[in-house]
Design a protein around this motif. Structure first.
Motif, PDB file in Angstrom:
ATOM      1  N   MET A  61      28.724  16.822   1.217  1.00  0.00           N
ATOM      2  CA  MET A  61      28.901  15.833   2.286  1.00  0.00           C
ATOM      3  C   MET A  61      29.070  14.447   1.699  1.00  0.00           C
ATOM      4  O   MET A  61      29.917  13.658   2.151  1.00  0.00           O
ATOM      5  CB  MET A  61      27.686  15.840   3.214  1.00  0.00           C
ATOM      6  CG  MET A  61      27.597  17.016   4.118  1.00  0.00           C
ATOM      7  SD  MET A  61      26.262  16.752   5.290  1.00  0.00           S
ATOM      8  CE  MET A  61      25.988  18.394   5.847  1.00  0.00           C
ATOM      9  N   ILE A 102      25.022  21.484  -0.319  1.00  0.00           N
ATOM     10  CA  ILE A 102      25.910  21.141   0.813  1.00  0.00           C
ATOM     11  C   ILE A 102      25.814  19.661   1.099  1.00  0.00           C
ATOM     12  O   ILE A 102      26.823  19.014   1.428  1.00  0.00           O
ATOM     13  CB  ILE A 102      25.532  21.986   2.032  1.00  0.00           C
ATOM     14  CG1 ILE A 102      25.700  23.446   1.644  1.00  0.00           C
ATOM     15  CG2 ILE A 102      26.398  21.623   3.200  1.00  0.00           C
ATOM     16  CD1 ILE A 102      25.259  24.387   2.707  1.00  0.00           C
ATOM     17  N   LEU A 103      24.627  19.111   0.982  1.00  0.00           N
ATOM     18  CA  LEU A 103      24.498  17.672   1.209  1.00  0.00           C
ATOM     19  C   LEU A 103      25.248  16.904   0.144  1.00  0.00           C
ATOM     20  O   LEU A 103      25.780  15.818   0.415  1.00  0.00           O
ATOM     21  CB  LEU A 103      23.021  17.277   1.218  1.00  0.00           C
ATOM     22  CG  LEU A 103      22.258  17.827   2.421  1.00  0.00           C
ATOM     23  CD1 LEU A 103      20.777  17.536   2.298  1.00  0.00           C
ATOM     24  CD2 LEU A 103      22.803  17.237   3.707  1.00  0.00           C
ATOM     25  N   LEU A 154      31.187  22.873   6.849  1.00  0.00           N
ATOM     26  CA  LEU A 154      29.910  22.476   6.249  1.00  0.00           C
ATOM     27  C   LEU A 154      28.750  23.012   7.080  1.00  0.00           C
ATOM     28  O   LEU A 154      27.761  23.519   6.532  1.00  0.00           O
ATOM     29  CB  LEU A 154      29.825  20.949   6.145  1.00  0.00           C
ATOM     30  CG  LEU A 154      30.662  20.318   5.024  1.00  0.00           C
ATOM     31  CD1 LEU A 154      30.746  18.817   5.171  1.00  0.00           C
ATOM     32  CD2 LEU A 154      30.062  20.652   3.669  1.00  0.00           C
ATOM     33  N   ARG A 207      20.743  13.826  -3.649  1.00  0.00           N
ATOM     34  CA  ARG A 207      20.465  15.007  -2.845  1.00  0.00           C
ATOM     35  C   ARG A 207      20.333  16.245  -3.699  1.00  0.00           C
ATOM     36  O   ARG A 207      21.029  16.413  -4.707  1.00  0.00           O
ATOM     37  CB  ARG A 207      21.582  15.230  -1.820  1.00  0.00           C
ATOM     38  CG  ARG A 207      21.708  14.143  -0.803  1.00  0.00           C
ATOM     39  CD  ARG A 207      20.454  13.897  -0.035  1.00  0.00           C
ATOM     40  NE  ARG A 207      20.707  13.725   1.391  1.00  0.00           N
ATOM     41  CZ  ARG A 207      19.768  13.594   2.324  1.00  0.00           C
ATOM     42  NH1 ARG A 207      18.518  13.607   1.969  1.00  0.00           N
ATOM     43  NH2 ARG A 207      20.112  13.454   3.579  1.00  0.00           N
ATOM     44  N   VAL A 244      25.782  25.555   6.093  1.00  0.00           N
ATOM     45  CA  VAL A 244      24.359  25.265   6.314  1.00  0.00           C
ATOM     46  C   VAL A 244      23.682  26.464   6.945  1.00  0.00           C
ATOM     47  O   VAL A 244      22.586  26.880   6.542  1.00  0.00           O
ATOM     48  CB  VAL A 244      24.217  24.009   7.198  1.00  0.00           C
ATOM     49  CG1 VAL A 244      22.831  23.921   7.785  1.00  0.00           C
ATOM     50  CG2 VAL A 244      24.528  22.763   6.398  1.00  0.00           C
ATOM     51  N   THR A 287      30.324   9.237  11.086  1.00  0.00           N
ATOM     52  CA  THR A 287      30.990   8.424  10.068  1.00  0.00           C
ATOM     53  C   THR A 287      32.491   8.690  10.073  1.00  0.00           C
ATOM     54  O   THR A 287      33.302   7.758  10.050  1.00  0.00           O
ATOM     55  CB  THR A 287      30.427   8.753   8.677  1.00  0.00           C
ATOM     56  OG1 THR A 287      29.022   8.751   8.729  1.00  0.00           O
ATOM     57  CG2 THR A 287      30.908   7.760   7.647  1.00  0.00           C
ATOM     58  N   VAL A 330      18.837  18.686   7.390  1.00  0.00           N
ATOM     59  CA  VAL A 330      20.175  19.015   6.899  1.00  0.00           C
ATOM     60  C   VAL A 330      21.192  18.979   8.034  1.00  0.00           C
ATOM     61  O   VAL A 330      22.279  18.418   7.913  1.00  0.00           O
ATOM     62  CB  VAL A 330      20.160  20.416   6.237  1.00  0.00           C
ATOM     63  CG1 VAL A 330      21.499  20.725   5.659  1.00  0.00           C
ATOM     64  CG2 VAL A 330      19.087  20.454   5.174  1.00  0.00           C
ATOM     65  N   ALA A 348      22.193  15.605   9.041  1.00  0.00           N
ATOM     66  CA  ALA A 348      23.111  14.961   8.098  1.00  0.00           C
ATOM     67  C   ALA A 348      24.542  15.306   8.468  1.00  0.00           C
ATOM     68  O   ALA A 348      25.432  14.444   8.486  1.00  0.00           O
ATOM     69  CB  ALA A 348      22.778  15.418   6.682  1.00  0.00           C
ATOM     70  N   GLY A 349      24.771  16.572   8.768  1.00  0.00           N
ATOM     71  CA  GLY A 349      26.106  16.960   9.170  1.00  0.00           C
ATOM     72  C   GLY A 349      26.580  16.207  10.408  1.00  0.00           C
ATOM     73  O   GLY A 349      27.733  15.757  10.495  1.00  0.00           O
ATOM     74  N   LEU A 380      32.149  11.568   1.788  1.00  0.00           N
ATOM     75  CA  LEU A 380      32.044  10.127   2.068  1.00  0.00           C
ATOM     76  C   LEU A 380      32.871   9.338   1.064  1.00  0.00           C
ATOM     77  O   LEU A 380      33.583   8.390   1.425  1.00  0.00           O
ATOM     78  CB  LEU A 380      30.580   9.676   1.981  1.00  0.00           C
ATOM     79  CG  LEU A 380      29.680   9.988   3.163  1.00  0.00           C
ATOM     80  CD1 LEU A 380      28.268   9.526   2.880  1.00  0.00           C
ATOM     81  CD2 LEU A 380      30.206   9.312   4.411  1.00  0.00           C
ATOM     82  N   LEU A 402      32.593  25.412  -0.880  1.00  0.00           N
ATOM     83  CA  LEU A 402      31.611  26.125  -0.095  1.00  0.00           C
ATOM     84  C   LEU A 402      31.587  27.594  -0.462  1.00  0.00           C
ATOM     85  O   LEU A 402      30.528  28.234  -0.415  1.00  0.00           O
ATOM     86  CB  LEU A 402      31.898  25.926   1.385  1.00  0.00           C
ATOM     87  CG  LEU A 402      31.490  24.524   1.861  1.00  0.00           C
ATOM     88  CD1 LEU A 402      31.927  24.288   3.292  1.00  0.00           C
ATOM     89  CD2 LEU A 402      29.998  24.326   1.735  1.00  0.00           C
ATOM     90  N   VAL A 455      23.471   9.703   6.696  1.00  0.00           N
ATOM     91  CA  VAL A 455      23.856  10.993   6.104  1.00  0.00           C
ATOM     92  C   VAL A 455      23.082  11.236   4.814  1.00  0.00           C
ATOM     93  O   VAL A 455      22.561  12.330   4.571  1.00  0.00           O
ATOM     94  CB  VAL A 455      25.374  11.035   5.826  1.00  0.00           C
ATOM     95  CG1 VAL A 455      25.723  12.230   4.948  1.00  0.00           C
ATOM     96  CG2 VAL A 455      26.151  11.104   7.119  1.00  0.00           C
ATOM     97  N   LEU A 485      27.463  12.778   9.689  1.00  0.00           N
ATOM     98  CA  LEU A 485      28.754  12.769   8.998  1.00  0.00           C
ATOM     99  C   LEU A 485      29.887  12.737  10.021  1.00  0.00           C
ATOM    100  O   LEU A 485      30.904  12.059   9.824  1.00  0.00           O
ATOM    101  CB  LEU A 485      28.878  14.007   8.094  1.00  0.00           C
ATOM    102  CG  LEU A 485      30.107  14.018   7.173  1.00  0.00           C
ATOM    103  CD1 LEU A 485      30.068  12.863   6.198  1.00  0.00           C
ATOM    104  CD2 LEU A 485      30.199  15.328   6.427  1.00  0.00           C
TER     105      LEU A 485
END
Lengths: 167, 109, 630
Positions: free
Chosen positions: B32, B28-29, A70, B24, A74, A38, A28, A31-32, B36, B72, A22, A35
């Motif tokens: 994310m 948005i990353l 998310l 990052r 994006v 995960t 991008v 990455a989602g 985590l 967001l 991620v 996620l």
């Protein structure tokens, strides 16, 4: 090494590996998606740890709602589909702090618990968790609902288009 | 079971999340990576907390959801204003005022 | 009738009061200032005469002024015959100079402060003469130095005057440091600053020999500075940039003689090594001054170098312990040197230039000045029967057998040479400039003092024949003092002392006379060959060396001035870069530190996030390390 341990180790490895992807992948959208993996692995961990309600709530909310949100963001921010090069800032402070905190915490916890054994908590099914919430933790529960209301209102207010026009 | 394993997993997940927040550039990353970190904390709560820990983890999930929603919304608003969501371009204070132009330079013009 | 106890302190007090009033007068009050100045000098002279008439025995008075923790400073007088005579000389010369200045400075618009400063100087010199306390003597000494500085730099239109004033002040200052240290040493060791107490302590052996010798050498530095002995002589020729009456008063008759006078007052302090050093300095200075005088073109510079040389005679006499001849020469020198300077002033006033190459043939137009200066130059050379002959002869006789005798005789030759040269170049031959072709005698206010000074220049020498005169010039023994300083109870045994002979008539007299004739004749013969040219031309290649006084000024510049200036520059740089730098650097450092912190506050979002998380990590590590792993 019992089966529980093996499951814990495997799911943990998946979670960590997907998390690494991620934060390092150059795309991008991927990455989602990593996620999702995960969060799914973590849900699996919850199942093994006898927190069943939590595992399904995790899947519902995190994987189902949060990740979708998310990915919507994006798309709305026209994130580049495919490899983008300038996704990362300089790496050494991040590496330092990240490695420091991660390995530090891991070392601390491993040092305390070593290879001790505990028994499982009673299974966290809906009946038990619900009883606990509505008896002991009812006040935070109500406050949380207010929080959700506030977040709802706030999200709408913040994303009003006139704010962009007003200078 | 041996609690060390979920503990270490949680710790590593947390570290990776911190790495992602600081590394990052896309907002948005960053969010994310924050997720985590929250998951790592949740895992720790569940592995160590018993029933109460699960209840708390539940609450954390709810808050995380609310946070992602508002966050967001902010990111989208930022995108509308700046046409970019790179965190580098977000100033934390008002920009410094323009330096005073000397009178002679004014007169020369 | 005023008693001598009051007359003593009154001597410096009257001119001092005149000076104070004079300094307050506005610049246009010329007439009141002149009356005050001349009147003050006249009253001081009258007080001196009254003191001389009523003087019976050496006496002293003292009044305590201040007590520095056990060390009292008293104001008092210590008067013996030597003090009276020197005070009379100072009074006469001061009066002559004040009267002369009224006419000499008739077209100077700063006459008023000048006159007040001359009165102040007179007061300071008289204070040195009669003072009975070392600190009060030091006060007078320093005030003389200040007045010398102010008066040399009086004419502000002269480009060389400020430099000459500063040079005089600084060179004498170098000596004055030693002087002050010597006085401090004597006062502290003897427990009192009174001269009588110090001399008494030396006599009874309370002061160790080392202390006395050290104090003597330190005091010698001040004496060398004020009396222009080698190596502190460089200021005197340049001090001629001051007005001529000042040169007469300060740099010929009084201030430069103060050094010699102090040595006679404190003779026991100088016994031994200091006197030897003084003798060496005198031997060198005698010839140095005389040789330098032979090559000068400026008439005042010839007289200045001549003063240096004559002071060396007095110092030489002191070095062999001959106090009476030294003081005798001091008195005659005061008369004839003041005469010569004032006369030179008249000549300069008539010709409009200091340089002898623009003079010539002045004797017809200026008869009074001519005859007065002839007497003065004769006294300077030591021509019998003028005053200078007797005093110089007394000195030479006392130094017989020493190195000083040889250098003294050599100096007689050179002195005769340059005196004759000056006489011939100025008053004889054809005029060498327009102004010299039409000279006018000086106005009476200038020519009368000059003529009057010719009287002691001619006749003072005969005082040596008066019985008891020589005895009076030597310091009295403690038993002879009365008042505060009485050494023994009244009616004690009379102390008999060997009578001092000032006159020595005998075959040894031939040598100085021969040297005189040689020098004088030599100059005259050279002049006769070419009356328009400078006799100094026979010096040939040596002339520039003599004219620049063996380039000692350049040596002084290289050895002292340049290092001092370089050191001052280094100190200034260190002050600017280190001291100021530290202060400014602290300010700059604080500002830049503030700037760094401000920049940190202005950093963007990611950097702030890094800071927060790194801080959290550090706190966690600290907690884990400090709190143990509980």
């Amino acid at each position: 090494m019992t089966g529980v341990d093996a499951l814990l180790l495997g799911l943990g490895a998946v979670a960590v590996g997907a998390a690494l992807l991620v934060v390092t992948t150059r795309q991008v959208v991927r990455a989602g998606l990593w996620l999702v993996v995960t969060l799914g692995a973590v849900a699996g961990l919850y199942l093994v740890l006898a927190a069943e309600l939590l595992a399904w709530v995790q899947v519902l909310l995190y994987v189902g709602a949060v990740v979708v949100l998310l990915l919507f963001a994006v798309m709305l921010t026209r994130a580049p589909i495919g490899v983008s090069r300038d996704l990362d800032r300089p790496g050494w402070p991040a590496l330092l702090v990240g490695a420091g905190s991660g390995f530090g915490l891991a070392a601390l916890l491993a040092d305390v618990y070593r290879w001790s054994t505990v028994d499982f908590a009673p299974a966290g099914n809906a009946e038990r968790v619900g009883a606990d919430i509505f008896r002991t933790w009812v006040l935070p529960f109500e406050v949380l609902s207010v929080l959700l209301l506030a977040a709802l209102v706030g999200a709408i207010v913040v994303s009003r288009p006139e704010i962009g026009g007003r200078r | 079971m041996h609690p060390t394993i979920p503990f270490v997993t949680a710790a590593l997940l947390f570290g990776i999340g911190v790495y992602g927040v600081l590394r990052r550039r896309n907002a948005i990353l960053v969010l994310m990576a924050v997720e985590l970190m929250l998951n790592a904390v949740n895992l720790l709560l569940v592995a160590a907390g018993g029933l109460t820990g699960q209840v708390f983890a539940l609450f954390v999930i709810v808050i995380a959801a609310a946070e992602v929603g508002v966050g967001l919304a902010i990111v989208l608003q930022l995108y509308r204003l700046r046409d970019t969501i790179s965190v580098d371009t977000v100033p934390l204070s008002d920009p410094a005022p323009d330096p005073v132009v000397p009178v002679e330079a004014e007169a020369l013009r | 009738m005023i008693s001598v106890d009051v007359l003593g302190p009154l001597l410096p007090a009257v001119p001092f009061a005149c000076a104070l009033v004079g300094l307050l007068l506005p610049l246009r009050a010329r007439r009141p200032a002149a009356v005050l100045a001349v009147g003050g000098a006249a009253v001081a002279l009258l007080i001196g005469i009254a003191l001389a008439l009523r003087f019976r025995q050496p006496f002293g008075t003292s009044v305590e002024l201040v007590d520095f923790g056990g060390l009292p400073v008293t104001f008092g007088v210590r008067v013996d015959w030597a003090a009276v005579y020197v005070a009379l000389a100072v009074g006469v010369v001061a009066l002559a100079v004040q009267a002369y200045s009224v006419s000499y400075l008739a077209d100077d618009d700063r006459y008023v402060p000048y006159a007040a400063q001359v009165s102040l100087f007179t007061a300071a010199m008289l204070l040195v003469v009669v003072s009975g306390d070392l600190i009060v003597l030091l006060v007078g000494w320093e005030v003389m130095g200040i007045c010398s500085y102010l008066l040399i730099g009086h004419d502000r239109t002269l480009p060389e005057a400020p430099g000459a004033a500063v040079k005089a002040f600084l060179v004498t200052r170098v000596g004055d440091v030693g002087f002050l240290l010597g006085i401090a040493l004597l006062g502290i060791e003897a427990g009192s600053f009174r001269i009588a107490d110090v001399l008494g302590a030396i006599a009874t052996g309370d002061l160790s020999g080392v202390v006395v010798t050290t104090a003597g050498l330190l005091l010698l530095a001040g004496v060398a500075g004020k009396s222009a002995q080698f190596p502190l002589h460089t200021w005197l020729p340049d001090a001629m940039a001051g007005p001529t009456p000042i040169s007469a008063l300060i740099h010929a008759a009084t201030m430069v003689a103060a050094g010699i006078y102090v040595v006679t007052r404190l003779m026991p302090v100088f016994a031994g090594t200091p006197l030897t050093v003084l003798g060496v300095m005198a031997a060198i200075t005698m010839l140095l001054g005389a040789l330098a005088a032979t090559a000068q073109d400026d008439i005042k510079r010839v007289l200045a170098w001549s003063t240096v040389s004559q002071l060396a005679y007095m110092a030489g006499a002191l070095a062999v312990g001959a106090v009476a001849p030294a003081l005798f020469h001091l008195l005659t020198h005061a008369a004839f040197k003041a005469l010569l300077f004032l006369g030179a002033g008249s000549v300069i006033h008539a010709v409009g230039s200091n340089l002898m190459s623009r003079m010539g043939g002045l004797r017809r137009g200026m008869p009074v000045t001519f005859w007065s200066m002839t007497i003065g130059l004769g006294a300077l050379m030591g021509l019998p029967p003028l005053a200078g002959f007797w005093s110089k002869d007394a000195i030479l006789a006392s130094t017989e057998g020493h190195l000083l005798y040889a250098s003294g005789l050599a100096t007689v030759v050179v002195t005769a040479w340059y005196a004759t040269r000056l006489w011939l170049r100025t008053f004889f031959g054809a005029p060498r400039s327009d102004a010299a072709a039409h000279p006018h005698e000086a106005p009476p206010l200038m020519s009368v003092p000059v003529a009057l000074l010719a009287v002691p220049s001619a006749l003072l020498g005969f005082a040596a024949f008066l019985s008891g005169f020589g005895d009076r010039l030597v310091m009295p023994l403690p038993a002879e003092w009365v008042g505060e300083y009485s050494g023994t109870a009244a009616g004690g045994p009379a102390v008999v002392r060997e009578a001092v002979e000032l006159v020595h008539v005998g075959p040894a007299l031939a040598w100085p006379l021969l040297c005189l004739a040689a020098g004088s004749l030599g100059a005259w013969l050279v002049w006769r060959r070419d009356r328009a040219a400078d006799p100094a031309r026979v010096l040939g290649p040596v002339r520039p060396v003599f004219a620049n006084a063996f380039y000692l000024d350049a040596v002084q510049d290289a050895l002292v001035i340049r290092p001092a200036l370089g050191f001052a520059r280094a100190v200034r740089r260190a002050d600017e870069s280190i001291v100021d730098g530290a202060v400014e650097g602290t300010g700059r450092g604080t500002l830049s530190l503030g700037g760094v912190l401000a920049a940190a506050h202005r950093s963007g979002l990611p950097r702030a996030a890094t800071a927060v998380l790194a801080g959290a990590l550090l706190i966690g590590l600290a907690a884990a390390a400090l709190g143990g792993l509980a």
